[in-house]
Structures are given as C-alpha cells and as structure tokens.
Design a protein around this motif. Structure first.
Motif, PDB file in Angstrom:
ATOM      1  N   ILE A 359      11.565  32.357 -16.604  1.00  0.00           N
ATOM      2  CA  ILE A 359      11.281  31.334 -17.289  1.00  0.00           C
ATOM      3  C   ILE A 359      11.336  29.952 -16.183  1.00  0.00           C
ATOM      4  CG2 ILE A 359      11.746  29.359 -18.878  1.00  0.00           C
ATOM      5  CD1 ILE A 359      13.118  31.845 -20.788  1.00  0.00           C
ATOM      6  N   ASP A 360      10.019  29.346 -16.259  1.00  0.00           N
ATOM      7  CA  ASP A 360       9.702  28.196 -15.269  1.00  0.00           C
ATOM      8  C   ASP A 360      10.237  27.146 -16.058  1.00  0.00           C
ATOM      9  OD1 ASP A 360       9.229  26.553 -13.148  1.00  0.00           O
ATOM     10  OD2 ASP A 360       7.134  26.604 -13.498  1.00  0.00           O
ATOM     11  N   ARG A 361      11.656  26.526 -15.644  1.00  0.00           N
ATOM     12  CA  ARG A 361      12.096  25.223 -16.315  1.00  0.00           C
ATOM     13  C   ARG A 361      11.618  24.213 -15.557  1.00  0.00           C
ATOM     14  NH1 ARG A 361      17.751  28.187 -17.400  1.00  0.00           N
ATOM     15  NH2 ARG A 361      17.858  27.885 -15.028  1.00  0.00           N
ATOM     16  N   ALA A 362      11.070  24.214 -14.385  1.00  0.00           N
ATOM     17  CA  ALA A 362      10.853  23.047 -13.513  1.00  0.00           C
ATOM     18  C   ALA A 362      10.030  21.681 -13.928  1.00  0.00           C
ATOM     19  CB  ALA A 362      10.041  23.547 -12.075  1.00  0.00           C
ATOM     20  N   PRO A 363       9.038  22.622 -14.868  1.00  0.00           N
ATOM     21  CA  PRO A 363       8.100  21.130 -15.555  1.00  0.00           C
ATOM     22  C   PRO A 363       8.938  20.473 -16.552  1.00  0.00           C
ATOM     23  CG  PRO A 363       6.908  23.401 -15.574  1.00  0.00           C
ATOM     24  CD  PRO A 363       8.482  23.888 -15.242  1.00  0.00           C
ATOM     25  N   HIS A 364      10.102  20.831 -16.915  1.00  0.00           N
ATOM     26  CA  HIS A 364      10.885  20.121 -17.936  1.00  0.00           C
ATOM     27  C   HIS A 364      11.906  19.440 -17.321  1.00  0.00           C
ATOM     28  CE1 HIS A 364       8.389  22.125 -20.674  1.00  0.00           C
ATOM     29  NE2 HIS A 364       8.746  23.108 -20.353  1.00  0.00           N
ATOM     30  N   LEU A 365      12.261  19.368 -16.102  1.00  0.00           N
ATOM     31  CA  LEU A 365      13.156  18.889 -15.417  1.00  0.00           C
ATOM     32  C   LEU A 365      13.399  17.470 -15.591  1.00  0.00           C
ATOM     33  CD1 LEU A 365      14.121  20.711 -12.006  1.00  0.00           C
ATOM     34  CD2 LEU A 365      15.228  20.435 -13.952  1.00  0.00           C
ATOM     35  N   GLY A 366      12.212  16.798 -15.375  1.00  0.00           N
ATOM     36  CA  GLY A 366      12.234  15.414 -15.800  1.00  0.00           C
ATOM     37  C   GLY A 366      12.550  14.889 -17.133  1.00  0.00           C
ATOM     38  N   LEU A 367      12.132  15.845 -18.080  1.00  0.00           N
ATOM     39  CA  LEU A 367      12.759  15.447 -19.612  1.00  0.00           C
ATOM     40  C   LEU A 367      14.109  15.681 -19.681  1.00  0.00           C
ATOM     41  CD1 LEU A 367      11.989  15.434 -22.486  1.00  0.00           C
ATOM     42  CD2 LEU A 367      11.886  17.794 -22.944  1.00  0.00           C
ATOM     43  N   PHE A 368      14.905  16.898 -18.958  1.00  0.00           N
ATOM     44  CA  PHE A 368      16.408  16.884 -18.962  1.00  0.00           C
ATOM     45  C   PHE A 368      16.858  15.730 -18.346  1.00  0.00           C
ATOM     46  CE2 PHE A 368      15.251  21.582 -18.779  1.00  0.00           C
ATOM     47  CZ  PHE A 368      15.049  21.900 -20.052  1.00  0.00           C
ATOM     48  N   MET A 369      16.443  15.119 -17.370  1.00  0.00           N
ATOM     49  CA  MET A 369      17.049  13.982 -16.647  1.00  0.00           C
ATOM     50  C   MET A 369      16.955  12.782 -17.521  1.00  0.00           C
ATOM     51  SD  MET A 369      18.773  13.543 -13.624  1.00  0.00           S
ATOM     52  CE  MET A 369      19.839  12.076 -14.103  1.00  0.00           C
ATOM     53  N   GLU A 370      15.795  12.592 -18.147  1.00  0.00           N
ATOM     54  CA  GLU A 370      15.641  11.648 -18.991  1.00  0.00           C
ATOM     55  C   GLU A 370      16.487  11.615 -20.344  1.00  0.00           C
ATOM     56  OE1 GLU A 370      11.721   9.923 -22.040  1.00  0.00           O
ATOM     57  OE2 GLU A 370      11.810  11.657 -20.584  1.00  0.00           O
ATOM     58  N   LEU A 371      16.604  12.748 -20.879  1.00  0.00           N
ATOM     59  CA  LEU A 371      17.693  12.668 -21.827  1.00  0.00           C
ATOM     60  C   LEU A 371      19.105  12.511 -21.484  1.00  0.00           C
ATOM     61  CD1 LEU A 371      17.823  13.407 -24.768  1.00  0.00           C
ATOM     62  CD2 LEU A 371      17.821  15.881 -24.237  1.00  0.00           C
ATOM     63  N   LEU A 372      19.337  12.899 -20.142  1.00  0.00           N
ATOM     64  CA  LEU A 372      20.842  12.791 -19.773  1.00  0.00           C
ATOM     65  C   LEU A 372      21.077  11.242 -19.449  1.00  0.00           C
ATOM     66  CD1 LEU A 372      23.374  14.111 -18.762  1.00  0.00           C
ATOM     67  CD2 LEU A 372      22.246  14.275 -16.546  1.00  0.00           C
ATOM     68  N   MET A 373      19.963  10.357 -19.123  1.00  0.00           N
ATOM     69  CA  MET A 373      20.107   9.195 -18.895  1.00  0.00           C
ATOM     70  C   MET A 373      19.826   8.156 -19.962  1.00  0.00           C
ATOM     71  SD  MET A 373      17.934   9.198 -15.516  1.00  0.00           S
ATOM     72  CE  MET A 373      18.213   7.028 -14.832  1.00  0.00           C
ATOM     73  N   VAL A 374      19.381   8.723 -21.101  1.00  0.00           N
ATOM     74  CA  VAL A 374      19.162   7.840 -22.227  1.00  0.00           C
ATOM     75  C   VAL A 374      20.297   7.413 -23.199  1.00  0.00           C
ATOM     76  CG1 VAL A 374      16.760   8.317 -22.374  1.00  0.00           C
ATOM     77  CG2 VAL A 374      18.221   9.540 -23.716  1.00  0.00           C
ATOM     78  N   ASP A 375      20.623   6.677 -23.812  1.00  0.00           N
ATOM     79  CA  ASP A 375      21.608   6.459 -24.852  1.00  0.00           C
ATOM     80  C   ASP A 375      21.488   7.234 -26.039  1.00  0.00           C
ATOM     81  OD1 ASP A 375      23.511   5.545 -26.406  1.00  0.00           O
ATOM     82  OD2 ASP A 375      22.791   3.482 -26.950  1.00  0.00           O
ATOM     83  N   LEU A 376      22.426   8.019 -26.037  1.00  0.00           N
ATOM     84  CA  LEU A 376      22.461   9.256 -27.353  1.00  0.00           C
ATOM     85  C   LEU A 376      22.923   8.609 -28.561  1.00  0.00           C
ATOM     86  CD1 LEU A 376      23.486  12.486 -25.529  1.00  0.00           C
ATOM     87  CD2 LEU A 376      21.055  11.521 -26.221  1.00  0.00           C
ATOM     88  N   GLY A 377      22.932   7.213 -28.776  1.00  0.00           N
ATOM     89  CA  GLY A 377      23.109   6.927 -30.307  1.00  0.00           C
ATOM     90  C   GLY A 377      24.155   7.024 -30.628  1.00  0.00           C
ATOM     91  N   GLU A 378      24.612   7.521 -31.719  1.00  0.00           N
ATOM     92  CA  GLU A 378      25.857   7.704 -32.584  1.00  0.00           C
ATOM     93  C   GLU A 378      26.469   9.233 -32.186  1.00  0.00           C
ATOM     94  OE1 GLU A 378      25.162   7.741 -36.715  1.00  0.00           O
ATOM     95  OE2 GLU A 378      24.156   5.798 -36.677  1.00  0.00           O
ATOM     96  N   ILE A 379      25.874   9.849 -31.303  1.00  0.00           N
ATOM     97  CA  ILE A 379      26.572  10.971 -30.728  1.00  0.00           C
ATOM     98  C   ILE A 379      27.506  10.651 -29.661  1.00  0.00           C
ATOM     99  CG2 ILE A 379      26.202  13.329 -29.449  1.00  0.00           C
ATOM    100  CD1 ILE A 379      23.426  13.387 -30.811  1.00  0.00           C
ATOM    101  N   ARG A 380      28.777  10.846 -29.984  1.00  0.00           N
ATOM    102  CA  ARG A 380      29.987  10.671 -29.202  1.00  0.00           C
ATOM    103  C   ARG A 380      30.990  11.595 -29.212  1.00  0.00           C
ATOM    104  NH1 ARG A 380      27.031   7.276 -28.204  1.00  0.00           N
ATOM    105  NH2 ARG A 380      27.031   4.952 -28.307  1.00  0.00           N
ATOM    106  N   GLY A 381      31.886  11.534 -28.109  1.00  0.00           N
ATOM    107  CA  GLY A 381      32.962  12.458 -28.111  1.00  0.00           C
ATOM    108  C   GLY A 381      32.487  13.803 -27.576  1.00  0.00           C
ATOM    109  N   ASP A 382      33.085  14.960 -28.084  1.00  0.00           N
ATOM    110  CA  ASP A 382      32.877  16.353 -27.758  1.00  0.00           C
ATOM    111  C   ASP A 382      31.231  16.596 -28.116  1.00  0.00           C
ATOM    112  OD1 ASP A 382      35.544  16.674 -27.145  1.00  0.00           O
ATOM    113  OD2 ASP A 382      35.923  17.577 -29.170  1.00  0.00           O
TER     114      ASP A 382
END
Length: 535
Positions: A359-382
């Motif tokens: 599986i080539d995940r490279a095209p989605h690395l930008g998406l993964f990085m973007e999701l890591l950097m954004v505010d995840l709203g109400e998702i907290r803790g564990d």
C-alpha cells in the motif's frame, strides 16, 4: 511436530474430532502417538516478555540432550520441548518476513504467536527484525511452499495494538477525514470513526482472516494490554483457562488481578507474587515444574484443543458460522481485557491464503500531518493521544518521494511549522512511548529536516528525546547534525549517532567518533563505516 508426521494420525482419531476445543476423547487418543507432537512458533518482533509468559505456560524445557530432548527435534532446530510440544523461538528474525516464512513453512506450525508493534505489520526494535504484512505479496512472490506457513496454524495470536480482525470502516475515509478537518468541530463521539478512517487510508485494516484462513485469531481492538508482567500473566492465564472451560474443565485462577485492583496495596503484592512465580531463574521457566497441580491441567487443555483442531482440518471439516460466533464469544468473555477480540475460521480446509498487496501511503502523508497539526475540538485525553500516536506511527512508517519530501520539509521549517513542532515535542510527544517518539524523528529524518534535529541536540532537551532522535539519524540530515550528536554529553547518544555513520559524511566525523572516551563509540563507528563502505 514435523509436517511429515501428519499422516501418522490414526483414522479413528480423525473421525472422532469435531472441531476446535471439542472431541476430547479423540485428542487424547492422538496424544498417545509420540509422533503427533504439536508445534508452536513464537516470533519476538517487539516485547519478549509476552512470549516469556506464554512459553512458561506451555511448560517446555530447553531442547538439549541433557534435558532429554529427542535427537530428531534437536536436528530440526527445535528450541524448547515437552512430550506434547516442539517450540521454535528464533533469536534472529531477519530483515523481512521472507526469512521466517522460508525457515518455518515446512514445520507444520499449529500455534503461531507474533509479538509486534501494530496492525501495519509486526516490525519492532527487538532483534532488528521486520515482518510487514503489507509487503508479503512482494516479498513472497517467488517462494514455493509459502502457503503452508499461513494455512497450517490452528491458532494465531497477534500480540499488538489494532490487530482486531473484525474492525472496519464504511464510507470514503478520505472524504470523512477531510470533512472532520475542514467542516466540523470534532466531537468526542467521533474519535473511533476518525481513527477507523485513518487506519483504512493507511491500510491498517489488514486481511488477517484471509491471511490465516484456518485459524482462530486473537487480536486487540485499540491498544493492547498494558504490558506489565502481571497483566500479561493474567491475560495468558485467562486465555488458557477459557480454553479449558470450553472443554469441560473449570480451572480457578491462581491469582486474581481483578480482585487485587479493588483493594489498596493488593495489586502491588500480586505483582511481587507473579514475579516470584518462576523462582530465581526469571521468566521464561517451566511453570509445571513450579506448580504442576495448577499449571499442568491448564497447558494440557491447550494441547488437546490444538490436536482437536488439527484433526478437524485433516478430516476436511468446515466450522459453521454459528459455531464460530459462539466460540469467539466465549473466548472473548474469558479474556482479562475487554478489547481482546477473536475471529475463528469458517473457511473450508485447504482454502489458500490471500496476501495483502503493498500500500502506497505517501500520497496521504500531507493529510496525516495536517490532521496531527489541527485542533481536534472536543477530543481530549486518552482518545486524543490514541489518534496522535496513530498518526505519528504512520508518518514514521512511510517512505516519502522527492516532491512530498520537499513540501513536508518546507512545512516543518516554516515559522508556523516550527512553532507547532516545538509545542508538540515538548507536550504530546513527550507523553508518547519511546517507539512513537522514534517514529516521529524517523519522519523528520526521512524528510531531511536538519533544523528540526538541531533543536533536539540543543541544551535543555531531555536525554530520552535526544536518544530517540539520535537513533533515527540519516545522512541526508548532513554532517553538522551528526557533529552535534557525536558531541553530546550522553555516551548513549554518541553511541547511537556513531552506529549510523557512513563514509558520505566525511572522515572527520569518523575521526571524532574514533577518539571518543567511551570504547563502545569507536567500535560502533568502525562497524557502521565498514557497512557503509561495502558495495
């Protein structure tokens, strides 16, 4: 048990066998034939303690002449044995799955257990082994006889996080993640769906059911058991006693972790008791020698169950869907942890395995990085840590092409990227495991972010983070980063940096490592230099 022994099963025994965890009389009939020894293979890609405990419950001894191990088993490379079982536990696992598959595909493995990191594959730090399930189709394409490795086992234990073979995600995962990132304020209840979407994009929902078509497979929904000795002991004990219960043997636990958790101080005492269970020799040991009255019936129940299942497969009997569901339910209920999930086969014996394609995940690395950097709203803790840990792992486990590497490096070297990274490494990353920290630094090394590493080897950065960064150095970071690591006050950091030197970095760095006051550093540098000089 060697595969050539399979025909020695007496027909009467085979006909009596009804399926896994049934037909006890048939199992005992088969057990009388010394040629009908079972075979187990334990692969340590991550945490050896998991298999130290499992091996101890199997009550085996070293396969040596002094321990009475038959010459035929010793000649076939068996590591541990008893009258019921030949157990392989290789010290060297190779750098790809091909090594292990080729070595053990003709052994007739009945029980396979793999201790590893994650559903993306069972690669780990221990022994520098690698078993990436997404690479099997490529690695094994020209290997004759490979199917037997995957079709023989009656029981497979996937000792790693996110190995639940039942999980999945319905819908377009990329659209869903984009929707979460761009259009919504993330709510806590969306965390599981978001994580499932990320895993599907990354190809983590591996087809283990298709890869091991004849087995009952143990996986974990979410994070695996905590990993302490008492927890692993409790999980193994519960599994074995659950199998015994299905065969009509109600075996009480020797220690109750559940009860100990309810009383202050009791859990600490229990941990001490479990720690002493193997005596002064440490784990693994032969628990049946320590307490035969408790452990021998537990081990015997597992051996009988595996023999019953082998007989079912040899007789060509399929397990119906209702029977599989009932078996899965009982096995899950007997587990110490609610996230342990089972999937038992309904395929006809002889069904060939299906190998996951790369599986080539490279095209989605930008998406993964973007999701890591954004505010995840109400998702907290564990919940937040689980998502962030997953994303960090994906970043570190994916090779990057040239254009993607350039874009990601520019992102991390920008003012916004630098500000985010410093906040992330001092906060979230510091709370993740050493393995996840290494994944993150592996990603930064892969994209060639030299300024990212210059921050790590500066004053005031905790030593564990410097060690994890040094373990992921690559030549594309340039000689100055290596110079900083080789000048670090910690001998461990210098040792890790020296072990990753190559001639392309310049002889002055080699001279710097060769003159180090810690004798391990020059030795590591010499070995790395020699490897890098070979064509």
């Amino acid at each position: 048990m060697l595969k050539s022994y399979r025909p020695l099963l007496r027909p009467a025994a085979v006909l009596l066998v009804a399926g896994l965890l049934g037909a006890s009389a048939a199992a005992q009939d088969v057990a009388e034939d010394p040629a009908d020894r079972l075979t187990a293979l334990l692969l340590d890609y991550h945490a050896p303690i998991e298999h130290d405990v499992l091996q101890s419950f199997l009550c085996v001894e070293p396969c040596t002449a002094s321990a009475g191990c038959p010459e035929e088993l010793r000649r076939n490379g068996v590591d541990f044995w008893n009258e019921d079982l030949a157990l392989y536990r290789p010290a060297y696992l190779g750098q790809s799955a091909r090594f292990v598959v080729q070595a053990y595909m003709n052994k007739g493995v009945d029980l396979l257990s793999i201790s590893g990191h994650h559903a993306s594959g069972f690669s780990g730090e221990f022994g520098r082994g690698s078993f990436h399930t997404t690479e099997l189709a490529r690695q094994l394409r020209d290997l004759p006889g490979r199917d037997d490795f995957f079709t023989d086992p009656a029981m497979v234990m996937l000792q790693g996080c996110w190995t639940d073979v039942k999980s999945g995600f319905v819908g377009d995962p990329i659209d869903y993640v984009r929707h979460i990132v761009e259009d919504t304020s993330v709510r806590a209840g969306q965390s599981q769906r978001l994580l499932a979407a990320i895993q599907q994009i990354a190809g983590e929902d591996e087809a283990y059911r298709e890869l091991f078509p004849n087995a009952c497979i143990l996986g974990y929904q979410g994070t695996q058991i905590p990993g302490g000795l008492a927890e692993i002991y409790g999980q193994t004990s519960a599994l074995f006693r659950g199998i015994a219960g299905l065969r009509g043997q109600e075996l009480a636990p020797k220690y109750s972790i559940t009860e100990a958790r309810r009383t202050p101080g009791a859990l600490e005492q229990l941990v001490r008791e479990v720690d002493k269970e193997c005596g002064g020799s440490g784990w693994p040991c032969n628990l049946c020698k320590r307490d035969p009255e408790h452990y021998r019936p537990v081990a015997r129940a597992v051996f009988e169950a595996l023999r019953s299942e082998r007989g079912r497969l040899l007789s060509g009997s399929s397990r119906g869907a209702p029977a599989a569901k009932g078996l899965e339910t009982v096995l899950e209920q007997s587990s110490l942890y609610a996230n342990a999930r089972w999937s038992c086969s309904t395929a006809a014996p002889g069904t060939p395995p299906s190998y996951p394609e790369p599986i080539d995940r490279a095209p989605h690395l930008g998406l993964f990085m973007e999701l890591l950097m954004v505010d995840l709203g109400e998702i907290r803790g564990d919940q937040r840590r689980r998502i962030e840990s997953e994303l960090v792992h994906l970043l570190g486990a994916t090779e990057v092409d040239g254009e993607t590497r350039r874009k990601l490096r520019e992102q991390q070297q920008s003012d916004a990227g630098t500000a985010w990274r410093r906040h992330f490494t001092a906060g979230t990353l510091a709370g993740l495991s050493s393995f996840r920290q290494r994944d993150f630094y592996d990603f930064l090394s892969e994209i060639g972010c030299d300024t990212c590493f210059a921050e790590v080897f500066a004053d005031g950065v905790p030593q564990p983070r410097r060690e994890n960064a040094a373990s992921q150095l690559r030549p594309r970071l340039g000689p100055e980063i290596y110079r900083m690591a080789l000048g670090d006050p910690s001998p461990r950091v210098r040792l890790l940096a020296a072990s990753r030197l190559t001639p392309t970095l310049g002889e002055d760095l080699y001279a710097m490592a060769a003159g180090d006051s810690d004798p391990r550093v020059p030795k590591a540098a010499a070995e790395a230099w020699t490897r890098g000089s070979q064509p």
